[in-house]
Design a protein around this motif. Sequence first.
Motif, PDB file in Angstrom:
ATOM      1  N   ASP A  44      34.560  20.542  19.102  1.00  0.00           N
ATOM      2  CA  ASP A  44      35.483  20.329  17.979  1.00  0.00           C
ATOM      3  C   ASP A  44      36.106  18.944  17.969  1.00  0.00           C
ATOM      4  O   ASP A  44      37.216  18.758  17.474  1.00  0.00           O
ATOM      5  CB  ASP A  44      36.593  21.389  17.992  1.00  0.00           C
ATOM      6  N   GLY A  45      35.420  17.948  18.533  1.00  0.00           N
ATOM      7  CA  GLY A  45      35.927  16.582  18.486  1.00  0.00           C
ATOM      8  C   GLY A  45      37.144  16.320  19.338  1.00  0.00           C
ATOM      9  O   GLY A  45      37.828  15.316  19.145  1.00  0.00           O
ATOM     10  N   TYR A  46      37.441  17.195  20.293  1.00  0.00           N
ATOM     11  CA  TYR A  46      38.604  17.001  21.155  1.00  0.00           C
ATOM     12  C   TYR A  46      38.404  15.770  22.033  1.00  0.00           C
ATOM     13  O   TYR A  46      37.332  15.579  22.623  1.00  0.00           O
ATOM     14  CB  TYR A  46      38.805  18.247  22.029  1.00  0.00           C
ATOM     15  N   ILE A  47      39.418  14.926  22.120  1.00  0.00           N
ATOM     16  CA  ILE A  47      39.360  13.715  22.940  1.00  0.00           C
ATOM     17  C   ILE A  47      40.114  13.975  24.240  1.00  0.00           C
ATOM     18  O   ILE A  47      41.306  14.279  24.233  1.00  0.00           O
ATOM     19  CB  ILE A  47      40.000  12.508  22.212  1.00  0.00           C
ATOM     20  N   PHE A  48      39.406  13.866  25.367  1.00  0.00           N
ATOM     21  CA  PHE A  48      40.025  14.137  26.661  1.00  0.00           C
ATOM     22  C   PHE A  48      41.013  13.042  27.044  1.00  0.00           C
ATOM     23  O   PHE A  48      40.762  11.852  26.828  1.00  0.00           O
ATOM     24  CB  PHE A  48      38.960  14.234  27.756  1.00  0.00           C
ATOM     25  N   PHE A  49      42.126  13.455  27.635  1.00  0.00           N
ATOM     26  CA  PHE A  49      43.060  12.502  28.212  1.00  0.00           C
ATOM     27  C   PHE A  49      42.461  11.924  29.494  1.00  0.00           C
ATOM     28  O   PHE A  49      41.597  12.553  30.120  1.00  0.00           O
ATOM     29  CB  PHE A  49      44.394  13.182  28.530  1.00  0.00           C
ATOM     30  N   PRO A  50      42.901  10.717  29.918  1.00  0.00           N
ATOM     31  CA  PRO A  50      42.352  10.119  31.150  1.00  0.00           C
ATOM     32  C   PRO A  50      42.461  11.042  32.360  1.00  0.00           C
ATOM     33  O   PRO A  50      41.510  11.143  33.151  1.00  0.00           O
ATOM     34  CB  PRO A  50      43.200   8.851  31.330  1.00  0.00           C
ATOM     35  N   SER A  51      43.605  11.719  32.538  1.00  0.00           N
ATOM     36  CA  SER A  51      43.756  12.620  33.688  1.00  0.00           C
ATOM     37  C   SER A  51      42.781  13.788  33.600  1.00  0.00           C
ATOM     38  O   SER A  51      42.261  14.258  34.619  1.00  0.00           O
ATOM     39  CB  SER A  51      45.193  13.142  33.760  1.00  0.00           C
ATOM     40  N   GLU A  52      42.528  14.261  32.381  1.00  0.00           N
ATOM     41  CA  GLU A  52      41.549  15.348  32.196  1.00  0.00           C
ATOM     42  C   GLU A  52      40.145  14.869  32.513  1.00  0.00           C
ATOM     43  O   GLU A  52      39.354  15.600  33.137  1.00  0.00           O
ATOM     44  CB  GLU A  52      41.622  15.875  30.765  1.00  0.00           C
ATOM     45  N   ARG A  53      39.827  13.646  32.108  1.00  0.00           N
ATOM     46  CA  ARG A  53      38.479  13.116  32.353  1.00  0.00           C
ATOM     47  C   ARG A  53      38.190  12.993  33.848  1.00  0.00           C
ATOM     48  O   ARG A  53      37.068  13.275  34.301  1.00  0.00           O
ATOM     49  CB  ARG A  53      38.297  11.747  31.680  1.00  0.00           C
TER      50      ARG A  53
ATOM     51  N   ARG B  14      31.059   2.882  28.681  1.00  0.00           N
ATOM     52  CA  ARG B  14      30.676   2.612  30.068  1.00  0.00           C
ATOM     53  C   ARG B  14      31.868   2.063  30.865  1.00  0.00           C
ATOM     54  O   ARG B  14      32.106   2.477  32.010  1.00  0.00           O
ATOM     55  CB  ARG B  14      29.520   1.602  30.088  1.00  0.00           C
ATOM     56  N   ASN B  15      32.615   1.139  30.278  1.00  0.00           N
ATOM     57  CA  ASN B  15      33.763   0.568  30.984  1.00  0.00           C
ATOM     58  C   ASN B  15      34.816   1.637  31.305  1.00  0.00           C
ATOM     59  O   ASN B  15      35.440   1.619  32.373  1.00  0.00           O
ATOM     60  CB  ASN B  15      34.395  -0.553  30.157  1.00  0.00           C
ATOM     61  N   THR B  16      35.006   2.559  30.373  1.00  0.00           N
ATOM     62  CA  THR B  16      35.964   3.641  30.606  1.00  0.00           C
ATOM     63  C   THR B  16      35.525   4.514  31.779  1.00  0.00           C
ATOM     64  O   THR B  16      36.347   4.906  32.620  1.00  0.00           O
ATOM     65  CB  THR B  16      36.132   4.502  29.337  1.00  0.00           C
ATOM     66  N   ILE B  17      34.230   4.813  31.849  1.00  0.00           N
ATOM     67  CA  ILE B  17      33.709   5.637  32.955  1.00  0.00           C
ATOM     68  C   ILE B  17      33.891   4.916  34.289  1.00  0.00           C
ATOM     69  O   ILE B  17      34.312   5.526  35.284  1.00  0.00           O
ATOM     70  CB  ILE B  17      32.225   5.992  32.728  1.00  0.00           C
ATOM     71  N   PHE B  18      33.601   3.630  34.318  1.00  0.00           N
ATOM     72  CA  PHE B  18      33.788   2.872  35.572  1.00  0.00           C
ATOM     73  C   PHE B  18      35.260   2.876  35.997  1.00  0.00           C
ATOM     74  O   PHE B  18      35.575   2.984  37.189  1.00  0.00           O
ATOM     75  CB  PHE B  18      33.282   1.441  35.416  1.00  0.00           C
ATOM     76  N   SER B  19      36.148   2.766  35.020  1.00  0.00           N
ATOM     77  CA  SER B  19      37.575   2.829  35.326  1.00  0.00           C
ATOM     78  C   SER B  19      37.940   4.218  35.860  1.00  0.00           C
ATOM     79  O   SER B  19      38.704   4.342  36.824  1.00  0.00           O
ATOM     80  CB  SER B  19      38.384   2.517  34.064  1.00  0.00           C
TER      81      SER B  19
ATOM     82  N   LEU C 216      39.547  22.011  38.739  1.00  0.00           N
ATOM     83  CA  LEU C 216      39.277  23.093  37.790  1.00  0.00           C
ATOM     84  C   LEU C 216      40.571  23.718  37.296  1.00  0.00           C
ATOM     85  O   LEU C 216      40.743  23.977  36.101  1.00  0.00           O
ATOM     86  CB  LEU C 216      38.398  24.153  38.469  1.00  0.00           C
ATOM     87  N   ASN C 217      41.504  23.950  38.208  1.00  0.00           N
ATOM     88  CA  ASN C 217      42.777  24.560  37.825  1.00  0.00           C
ATOM     89  C   ASN C 217      43.574  23.675  36.880  1.00  0.00           C
ATOM     90  O   ASN C 217      44.244  24.162  35.969  1.00  0.00           O
ATOM     91  CB  ASN C 217      43.607  24.864  39.074  1.00  0.00           C
ATOM     92  N   GLU C 218      43.514  22.376  37.104  1.00  0.00           N
ATOM     93  CA  GLU C 218      44.270  21.456  36.247  1.00  0.00           C
ATOM     94  C   GLU C 218      43.723  21.421  34.824  1.00  0.00           C
ATOM     95  O   GLU C 218      44.439  21.088  33.886  1.00  0.00           O
ATOM     96  CB  GLU C 218      44.273  20.052  36.851  1.00  0.00           C
ATOM     97  N   ASN C 219      42.434  21.744  34.662  1.00  0.00           N
ATOM     98  CA  ASN C 219      41.815  21.759  33.329  1.00  0.00           C
ATOM     99  C   ASN C 219      41.551  23.176  32.844  1.00  0.00           C
ATOM    100  O   ASN C 219      40.747  23.388  31.937  1.00  0.00           O
ATOM    101  CB  ASN C 219      40.501  20.967  33.340  1.00  0.00           C
ATOM    102  N   ARG C 220      42.235  24.154  33.460  1.00  0.00           N
ATOM    103  CA  ARG C 220      41.953  25.557  33.145  1.00  0.00           C
ATOM    104  C   ARG C 220      42.182  25.870  31.676  1.00  0.00           C
ATOM    105  O   ARG C 220      41.426  26.629  31.066  1.00  0.00           O
ATOM    106  CB  ARG C 220      42.835  26.453  34.012  1.00  0.00           C
ATOM    107  N   ILE C 221      43.220  25.298  31.068  1.00  0.00           N
ATOM    108  CA  ILE C 221      43.534  25.594  29.669  1.00  0.00           C
ATOM    109  C   ILE C 221      42.390  25.169  28.762  1.00  0.00           C
ATOM    110  O   ILE C 221      42.034  25.866  27.809  1.00  0.00           O
ATOM    111  CB  ILE C 221      44.844  24.898  29.255  1.00  0.00           C
ATOM    112  N   LEU C 222      41.767  24.023  29.074  1.00  0.00           N
ATOM    113  CA  LEU C 222      40.633  23.555  28.266  1.00  0.00           C
ATOM    114  C   LEU C 222      39.482  24.540  28.331  1.00  0.00           C
ATOM    115  O   LEU C 222      38.793  24.785  27.337  1.00  0.00           O
ATOM    116  CB  LEU C 222      40.177  22.179  28.750  1.00  0.00           C
ATOM    117  N   LEU C 223      39.263  25.120  29.513  1.00  0.00           N
ATOM    118  CA  LEU C 223      38.195  26.104  29.676  1.00  0.00           C
ATOM    119  C   LEU C 223      38.508  27.390  28.919  1.00  0.00           C
ATOM    120  O   LEU C 223      37.648  27.941  28.223  1.00  0.00           O
ATOM    121  CB  LEU C 223      37.976  26.413  31.162  1.00  0.00           C
ATOM    122  N   GLU C 224      39.741  27.870  29.061  1.00  0.00           N
ATOM    123  CA  GLU C 224      40.120  29.128  28.426  1.00  0.00           C
ATOM    124  C   GLU C 224      40.096  29.031  26.913  1.00  0.00           C
ATOM    125  O   GLU C 224      39.793  30.000  26.223  1.00  0.00           O
ATOM    126  CB  GLU C 224      41.511  29.554  28.911  1.00  0.00           C
ATOM    127  N   GLN C 225      40.419  27.834  26.374  1.00  0.00           N
ATOM    128  CA  GLN C 225      40.414  27.646  24.922  1.00  0.00           C
ATOM    129  C   GLN C 225      39.035  27.288  24.383  1.00  0.00           C
ATOM    130  O   GLN C 225      38.864  27.136  23.173  1.00  0.00           O
ATOM    131  CB  GLN C 225      41.422  26.558  24.543  1.00  0.00           C
TER     132      GLN C 225
END
Length: 488
Positions: free
Chosen positions: A5-14, A42-47, A88-97
């Motif tokens: 659904d076009g959700y953009i992950f926050f840096p901490s989530e990524r 690519r630069n974002t992934i390296f960061s 996994l626990n920190e991103n649990r809400i993303l999984l449940e939704q």
Amino acid sequence: MGNKDGYIFFPSERVNIVICYIMLNESPVLVSNLMDYCRVSRNTIFSDLRIVTNRLKEFSCGLRYTAGRGYQIEGETIQVRAVFISCLNENRILLEQGVLELPGQENAGIYLERLKQIERRMNVNYIVGNLYSLTALLALMYREQNQQFLQNMKLEAVEVSEVFGFVKEEFQDLCREEQKYLSIHLLGSRINFLPEDYFEKYASQELTELVQSLIAEFEYTACIYFQDKEGLKRDLLQHLMTAQYRYMYGIQIENFICEDVRRAYPSLFSVTKAVMKYAEQYYGVPIQDNEAAYIALYFGTHLKGVQLEEQLRIMIVCASGVSTGRMLEQEIRGLLPYAKIVGIFDYIKFQRLQDYCDLIISSIKIDAAVPTITVHPVLTEEDKKKILNHSLVSGQNPACLEKTLFDTLKKYVKESEQERFRKDIAKCILKDNSAGVRGEIRKGFWIILRRIRSVFLRRNICGKRRLIYPDSVWWRTGVSPRIIWRKS
């Protein structure tokens, strides 16, 4: 792609997603794979990978790249899996939704049903999300079978447990080493509900004595007395009966409210850390702050505050466990002393909610037929303002406060003066509401008391008496103070 659904992950989530993706993917993981999965450059992934490296160091693990094999996470198996569960626990809400889809979860439904079957056979109710985390972990366990990583642990207590027997029956296709590892997690998972006979069956005399020592030491250190010691004893036993496996086998739990507890209740947390030395001596290992924060919540919920008349019916929904739910209840009681808390639940299980409550205060987003306020498990200042400014709350606060104050103080007023005195109280409260104090009801409460005192003095109602404002329970915020009259 990992997001829907076009959700953009926050840096901490990524960062958490990258770690989980690398561990779950059986194919070599390259930068291009991570770019496509997270939908970033690519630069974002390296960061992100630099942050991943630092995060892995916290668990004594590392990130390695080799040609042909891509990125791999290295470290002791137990530590690698610990960081996986943490992310996994920190991103649990993303999984449940359903916002996040992890690779290698084709059999997740089968694993989850087996875990729920064990839950039913044990007649317990695990904290929401624990079984989902283990379901994702099982994908790793099946792929890494036949590793010998528990050989240096004393697992006699696990092998004779009822849980291990159920695991062997439900997961017959897992090797014995992984069956033991899964049993450790189930034994150490936090539980919402325990049957009545659970303590008689599983609580040892030594653990019971430890709990009694913790309660006695807390009372001595804090100079307080628990009225409901049996209730506190039961709550601590419930927590420590599962926590002991985490202590013994080094299983990390996520406590998202640890820093909130430190900030909101520094004295409570400090005393709890001090008394936990008995637990450290008992288990022979240091007790982490995450665990101490949960223990602090149990102590905190049994420190009684002052309760006023109950009117507004509030239901609390908290998916973070019994202790967090009860602490949230205490904070709401302090903030809304006139309200009636009808119950604490980890999920909504009533068809006609309007028959049970007028308002729901929840730590998770829910859809309900009655008004709902979503807050943090430990209330922030913004949460408190949100609650106090809600139409159902703000509409009842002045009337309840007026009635409570008048009923408390009228015995000091001549009968002929009582009606005028009640109107004076109403004017004080109305003035403070119009000045915007309603959003900070505790501050307004003190202002109102000072004005009422001036009314007493102006009319010489009480003679030579004066109003004393004592502190409430030493650690608590949000509990309305008592009113004491004393001769000068």
